[in-house]
Design a protein around this motif. Structure first.
Motif, PDB file in Angstrom:
ATOM      1  N   GLU A 163       0.077  10.142  -3.305  1.00  0.00           N
ATOM      2  CA  GLU A 163       0.722  10.713  -4.203  1.00  0.00           C
ATOM      3  C   GLU A 163       0.045  11.709  -4.848  1.00  0.00           C
ATOM      4  O   GLU A 163      -1.212  11.755  -5.192  1.00  0.00           O
ATOM      5  CB  GLU A 163       1.216   9.944  -5.390  1.00  0.00           C
ATOM      6  CG  GLU A 163       2.324  10.355  -6.207  1.00  0.00           C
ATOM      7  CD  GLU A 163       3.753  10.536  -5.644  1.00  0.00           C
ATOM      8  OE1 GLU A 163       4.345  11.464  -5.821  1.00  0.00           O
ATOM      9  OE2 GLU A 163       3.914   9.781  -4.693  1.00  0.00           O
ATOM     10  N   GLU A 210       2.246   5.423  -0.191  1.00  0.00           N
ATOM     11  CA  GLU A 210       1.692   6.387   0.046  1.00  0.00           C
ATOM     12  C   GLU A 210       0.953   7.361  -0.839  1.00  0.00           C
ATOM     13  O   GLU A 210       1.081   6.966  -1.934  1.00  0.00           O
ATOM     14  CB  GLU A 210       2.751   7.476   0.674  1.00  0.00           C
ATOM     15  CG  GLU A 210       3.553   6.601   1.833  1.00  0.00           C
ATOM     16  CD  GLU A 210       4.876   7.356   2.416  1.00  0.00           C
ATOM     17  OE1 GLU A 210       5.054   8.611   1.682  1.00  0.00           O
ATOM     18  OE2 GLU A 210       5.330   7.060   3.399  1.00  0.00           O
ATOM     19  N   ASP A 256       0.844  -1.242   0.013  1.00  0.00           N
ATOM     20  CA  ASP A 256       0.084  -0.110   0.150  1.00  0.00           C
ATOM     21  C   ASP A 256       0.933   1.188  -0.045  1.00  0.00           C
ATOM     22  O   ASP A 256       1.648   1.495   1.016  1.00  0.00           O
ATOM     23  CB  ASP A 256      -0.950  -0.008   1.140  1.00  0.00           C
ATOM     24  CG  ASP A 256      -2.081   1.064   0.996  1.00  0.00           C
ATOM     25  OD1 ASP A 256      -1.960   1.679   0.304  1.00  0.00           O
ATOM     26  OD2 ASP A 256      -2.927   0.766   2.048  1.00  0.00           O
ATOM     27  N   ASP A 301      -4.397   7.500  -3.911  1.00  0.00           N
ATOM     28  CA  ASP A 301      -3.951   6.470  -3.120  1.00  0.00           C
ATOM     29  C   ASP A 301      -4.006   5.178  -3.761  1.00  0.00           C
ATOM     30  O   ASP A 301      -5.214   4.699  -4.251  1.00  0.00           O
ATOM     31  CB  ASP A 301      -4.892   6.689  -1.973  1.00  0.00           C
ATOM     32  CG  ASP A 301      -4.687   5.676  -0.794  1.00  0.00           C
ATOM     33  OD1 ASP A 301      -3.324   5.171  -0.936  1.00  0.00           O
ATOM     34  OD2 ASP A 301      -5.412   5.580   0.355  1.00  0.00           O
ATOM     35  N   SER A 340       5.339   5.952  -8.362  1.00  0.00           N
ATOM     36  CA  SER A 340       5.194   7.485  -8.403  1.00  0.00           C
ATOM     37  C   SER A 340       5.178   7.991  -9.918  1.00  0.00           C
ATOM     38  O   SER A 340       4.578   8.777 -10.466  1.00  0.00           O
ATOM     39  CB  SER A 340       6.048   8.099  -7.506  1.00  0.00           C
ATOM     40  OG  SER A 340       5.825   9.582  -7.512  1.00  0.00           O
ATOM     41  N   THR A 386       8.255   2.368  -4.734  1.00  0.00           N
ATOM     42  CA  THR A 386       7.394   3.584  -4.600  1.00  0.00           C
ATOM     43  C   THR A 386       7.859   4.465  -5.655  1.00  0.00           C
ATOM     44  O   THR A 386       7.021   5.184  -6.041  1.00  0.00           O
ATOM     45  CB  THR A 386       7.558   4.092  -3.104  1.00  0.00           C
ATOM     46  OG1 THR A 386       7.602   2.904  -2.027  1.00  0.00           O
ATOM     47  CG2 THR A 386       7.196   5.260  -2.911  1.00  0.00           C
TER      48      THR A 386
END
Length: 288
Positions: free
Chosen positions: A73, A71, A69, A86, A118, A114
């Protein structure tokens, strides 16, 4: 006595070493064996296995689909609107050796993925306006994001099974501005609809009033025609009756005149006539 203690110590050490050499690979696991820190073999079949104690180390990785899961963005869309996204990723470790060499463990992978997530979110979603992101086309956007991450995840020995957006919200300031603009647009549409309705109402009323005038005029016209025909018929009947018995007709008309003249009423005028006038002609005859 000393030999006996030494023997017991040797046995205990041997038992410890023996049990340290044995390890179990479970159904949900795959194992990478390291020797002095270098990977030497991969065990993916569940069961009891043996390694060299103190020299070889077993690292366990899950064979099930795992979930990460990410964070929230912030993404700037093509129409310059900001969106808080999310998202989460489901992935599977398919090559433990590559996984160990590239990221080491799951925490290392999460740190690497991550950035990939992103970048993929910004690249794919940044090319579309808000309407597309919030529509049914979002599924195709998720597929593009998944394909983009998979291209890099292969180098980590990982297969990306799914990428999904749990929630996509506007920042609070943007939400208030957009809601205000939406409210203004709806109010404008409502005013336009009311104006169009009032205009249509006036048209209907004017048409109804026109039809009313036409209908009333035609009705009056027909009534005048019918009345004229009735008067004509009455005159004809009176004329026929007069021609049949002129004396009786004159007498009947005089009686009607007497009835109207002798009606009692406060507002009736007072008539002063000579007894010899034609009005009292039939009274005089009755006296004689």
């Amino acid at each position: 006595m000393l030999n006996k203690k030494f023997f017991i110590g040797i046995v205990i050490i041997a038992i410890i070493i023996f049990f340290n050499a044995l390890f179990i690979v479970r159904q949900t696991q795959q194992t990478l064996i390291l020797q002095f820190g270098d990977p030497i073999r991969i065990i993916q079949k569940p069961g009891l296995n043996i390694k060299i104690p103190l020299i070889q180390t077993a690292i366990y990785y899950d064979v099930r689909i795992l979930e990460f899961d990410a964070e929230v963005e912030e993404v700037i869309l093509s129409d310059q609107k900001r969106l808080l996204v999310d998202a989460f990723i489901r992935y599977k470790i398919v090559d433990p050796l590559k996984f160990y060499q590239a990221v080491g463990n799951e925490n290392g992978f999460k740190a690497r993925v991550t950035g990939l997530l992103s970048g993929s979110l910004r690249r794919v979603m940044g090319g579309d306006p808000l309407e597309v992101v919030l529509s049914q086309d979002r599924t195709s956007l998720m597929e593009k994001i998944q394909e983009g991450i998979n291209l890099e995840a292969v180098n980590f020995g990982v297969s990306i099974v799914d990428v999904r957006i749990k929630r996509a919200d506007l920042p609070k300031a943007n939400s208030e501005a957009i809601f205000g603009r939406m409210r203004a647009e709806r109010e404008k549409e409502a005013r336009q609809f009311r104006a169009e309705g009032a205009e249509e109402s006036q048209k209907i009323k004017a048409k109804a009033e026109k039809n009313k005038v036409i209908i009333v005029a035609e009705a009056k016209k027909k009534s005048q025609i019918i009345k004229g025909l009735g008067d004509e018929e009455a005159v004809r009947i009176y004329a026929n009756a007069f021609n049949k018995d002129k004396e009786f007709f004159a007498f009947y008309r005089s009686m009607e005149a007497y009835k109207q003249a002798f009606l009692e009423g406060e507002d009736d005028p007072t008539l002063i006539l000579s007894p010899d006038s034609d009005f009292f002609k039939y009274f005089n005859k009755s006296v004689k």
